[in-house]
Design a protein around this motif. Structure first.
Motif, PDB file in Angstrom:
ATOM      1  N   THR A   1      -1.527   1.191 -14.733  1.00  0.00           N
ATOM      2  CA  THR A   1      -2.492   1.937 -15.454  1.00  0.00           C
ATOM      3  C   THR A   1      -3.805   1.167 -15.904  1.00  0.00           C
ATOM      4  OG1 THR A   1      -0.756   3.851 -16.145  1.00  0.00           O
ATOM      5  CG2 THR A   1      -3.156   3.765 -17.239  1.00  0.00           C
ATOM      6  N   PRO A   2      -3.373   0.307 -16.919  1.00  0.00           N
ATOM      7  CA  PRO A   2      -4.765  -0.657 -17.032  1.00  0.00           C
ATOM      8  C   PRO A   2      -5.399  -1.241 -15.827  1.00  0.00           C
ATOM      9  CG  PRO A   2      -2.924  -1.338 -18.465  1.00  0.00           C
ATOM     10  CD  PRO A   2      -2.348  -0.215 -17.541  1.00  0.00           C
ATOM     11  N   MET A   3      -4.583  -1.846 -14.779  1.00  0.00           N
ATOM     12  CA  MET A   3      -5.349  -2.406 -13.731  1.00  0.00           C
ATOM     13  C   MET A   3      -5.958  -1.241 -12.936  1.00  0.00           C
ATOM     14  SD  MET A   3      -3.325  -4.377 -10.709  1.00  0.00           S
ATOM     15  CE  MET A   3      -2.843  -3.139 -10.064  1.00  0.00           C
ATOM     16  N   VAL A   4      -5.407  -0.371 -12.860  1.00  0.00           N
ATOM     17  CA  VAL A   4      -6.194   0.825 -12.066  1.00  0.00           C
ATOM     18  C   VAL A   4      -7.411   1.379 -12.944  1.00  0.00           C
ATOM     19  CG1 VAL A   4      -6.010   3.101 -11.356  1.00  0.00           C
ATOM     20  CG2 VAL A   4      -3.961   1.706 -10.770  1.00  0.00           C
ATOM     21  N   VAL A   5      -7.448   1.273 -13.912  1.00  0.00           N
ATOM     22  CA  VAL A   5      -8.734   1.885 -14.941  1.00  0.00           C
ATOM     23  C   VAL A   5      -9.590   0.560 -14.865  1.00  0.00           C
ATOM     24  CG1 VAL A   5      -9.407   2.220 -17.164  1.00  0.00           C
ATOM     25  CG2 VAL A   5      -7.454   3.169 -16.385  1.00  0.00           C
ATOM     26  N   VAL A   6      -9.371  -0.572 -14.844  1.00  0.00           N
ATOM     27  CA  VAL A   6     -10.564  -1.580 -14.746  1.00  0.00           C
ATOM     28  C   VAL A   6     -10.833  -1.573 -13.247  1.00  0.00           C
ATOM     29  CG1 VAL A   6     -10.659  -4.006 -14.723  1.00  0.00           C
ATOM     30  CG2 VAL A   6      -9.281  -3.254 -16.623  1.00  0.00           C
ATOM     31  N   ALA A   7     -10.090  -1.456 -12.413  1.00  0.00           N
ATOM     32  CA  ALA A   7     -10.609  -1.490 -10.844  1.00  0.00           C
ATOM     33  C   ALA A   7     -11.613  -0.202 -10.717  1.00  0.00           C
ATOM     34  CB  ALA A   7      -9.486  -1.329 -10.188  1.00  0.00           C
TER      35      ALA A   7
ATOM     36  N   ALA B   1     -13.433   1.127 -12.829  1.00  0.00           N
ATOM     37  CA  ALA B   1     -14.739   0.788 -13.668  1.00  0.00           C
ATOM     38  C   ALA B   1     -15.471  -0.197 -13.127  1.00  0.00           C
ATOM     39  CB  ALA B   1     -14.217   0.336 -15.161  1.00  0.00           C
ATOM     40  N   PHE B   2     -14.724  -1.203 -12.560  1.00  0.00           N
ATOM     41  CA  PHE B   2     -15.586  -2.394 -11.648  1.00  0.00           C
ATOM     42  C   PHE B   2     -16.144  -1.838 -10.584  1.00  0.00           C
ATOM     43  CE2 PHE B   2     -15.491  -5.442  -8.348  1.00  0.00           C
ATOM     44  CZ  PHE B   2     -16.105  -6.599  -8.891  1.00  0.00           C
ATOM     45  N   PHE B   3     -15.421  -1.074  -9.657  1.00  0.00           N
ATOM     46  CA  PHE B   3     -16.220   0.026  -8.870  1.00  0.00           C
ATOM     47  C   PHE B   3     -17.323   0.710  -9.039  1.00  0.00           C
ATOM     48  CE2 PHE B   3     -16.454   3.484  -5.989  1.00  0.00           C
ATOM     49  CZ  PHE B   3     -16.467   2.933  -4.787  1.00  0.00           C
ATOM     50  N   ALA B   4     -17.212   1.410 -10.054  1.00  0.00           N
ATOM     51  CA  ALA B   4     -18.319   2.077 -10.603  1.00  0.00           C
ATOM     52  C   ALA B   4     -19.637   1.198 -11.026  1.00  0.00           C
ATOM     53  CB  ALA B   4     -18.018   2.927 -11.821  1.00  0.00           C
ATOM     54  N   VAL B   5     -19.329   0.294 -11.822  1.00  0.00           N
ATOM     55  CA  VAL B   5     -20.410  -0.798 -12.119  1.00  0.00           C
ATOM     56  C   VAL B   5     -21.182  -1.293 -10.944  1.00  0.00           C
ATOM     57  CG1 VAL B   5     -20.757  -2.831 -13.194  1.00  0.00           C
ATOM     58  CG2 VAL B   5     -19.380  -1.222 -14.399  1.00  0.00           C
ATOM     59  N   ILE B   6     -20.411  -1.967  -9.786  1.00  0.00           N
ATOM     60  CA  ILE B   6     -20.823  -2.490  -8.681  1.00  0.00           C
ATOM     61  C   ILE B   6     -21.528  -1.225  -7.877  1.00  0.00           C
ATOM     62  CG2 ILE B   6     -20.369  -3.477  -6.523  1.00  0.00           C
ATOM     63  CD1 ILE B   6     -20.103  -5.316  -8.976  1.00  0.00           C
ATOM     64  N   ARG B   7     -21.192  -0.300  -7.879  1.00  0.00           N
ATOM     65  CA  ARG B   7     -21.694   0.808  -7.053  1.00  0.00           C
ATOM     66  C   ARG B   7     -23.016   1.129  -7.795  1.00  0.00           C
ATOM     67  NH1 ARG B   7     -19.992   7.089  -6.484  1.00  0.00           N
ATOM     68  NH2 ARG B   7     -21.546   7.415  -4.793  1.00  0.00           N
ATOM     69  N   ALA B   8     -23.122   1.418  -9.056  1.00  0.00           N
ATOM     70  CA  ALA B   8     -24.508   1.363  -9.768  1.00  0.00           C
ATOM     71  C   ALA B   8     -25.411   0.314  -9.583  1.00  0.00           C
ATOM     72  CB  ALA B   8     -24.003   1.865 -11.140  1.00  0.00           C
ATOM     73  N   ILE B   9     -24.805  -0.882  -9.623  1.00  0.00           N
ATOM     74  CA  ILE B   9     -25.967  -2.291  -9.429  1.00  0.00           C
ATOM     75  C   ILE B   9     -26.425  -1.909  -7.915  1.00  0.00           C
ATOM     76  CG2 ILE B   9     -25.855  -4.487  -9.124  1.00  0.00           C
ATOM     77  CD1 ILE B   9     -23.865  -4.597 -11.330  1.00  0.00           C
ATOM     78  N   PHE B  10     -25.600  -1.622  -6.789  1.00  0.00           N
ATOM     79  CA  PHE B  10     -26.256  -1.667  -5.703  1.00  0.00           C
ATOM     80  C   PHE B  10     -26.902  -0.533  -5.576  1.00  0.00           C
ATOM     81  CE2 PHE B  10     -22.665  -4.312  -4.287  1.00  0.00           C
ATOM     82  CZ  PHE B  10     -23.435  -5.170  -3.514  1.00  0.00           C
ATOM     83  N   ARG B  11     -26.763   0.862  -5.931  1.00  0.00           N
ATOM     84  CA  ARG B  11     -27.775   2.005  -5.873  1.00  0.00           C
ATOM     85  C   ARG B  11     -28.988   1.820  -6.557  1.00  0.00           C
ATOM     86  NH1 ARG B  11     -24.995   7.403  -7.310  1.00  0.00           N
ATOM     87  NH2 ARG B  11     -23.851   6.966  -5.545  1.00  0.00           N
ATOM     88  N   ALA B  12     -29.039   0.981  -7.822  1.00  0.00           N
ATOM     89  CA  ALA B  12     -30.344   0.611  -8.724  1.00  0.00           C
ATOM     90  C   ALA B  12     -30.972  -0.330  -7.571  1.00  0.00           C
ATOM     91  CB  ALA B  12     -30.000  -0.037  -9.642  1.00  0.00           C
TER      92      ALA B  12
END
Length: 49
Positions: free
Chosen positions: A8-14, A16-27
């Motif tokens: 569970t912690p690994m999946v949550v971190v993954a 969150a990481f995906f969401a942050v990277i996606r937001a950076i690329f979109r911005a």
């Protein structure tokens, strides 16, 4: 049950990481589009003058 608790912690971190990277690329994409629009407007203004 132990496997789920361990993963569970690994999946949550993954996720969150995906969401942050996606937001950076979109911005970045939106910023580049805005810069291109601004450059096109200034170029058109110089051509029309």
């Amino acid at each position: 049950m132990d496997v789920i608790q361990a993963l569970t912690p690994m999946v949550v971190v993954a996720v969150a990481f995906f969401a942050v990277i996606r937001a950076i690329f979109r911005a970045d994409r939106n910023e580049r589009a805005a810069i291109n629009r601004l450059e096109n407007q200034t170029t058109e203004g110089k051509l029309n003058s």
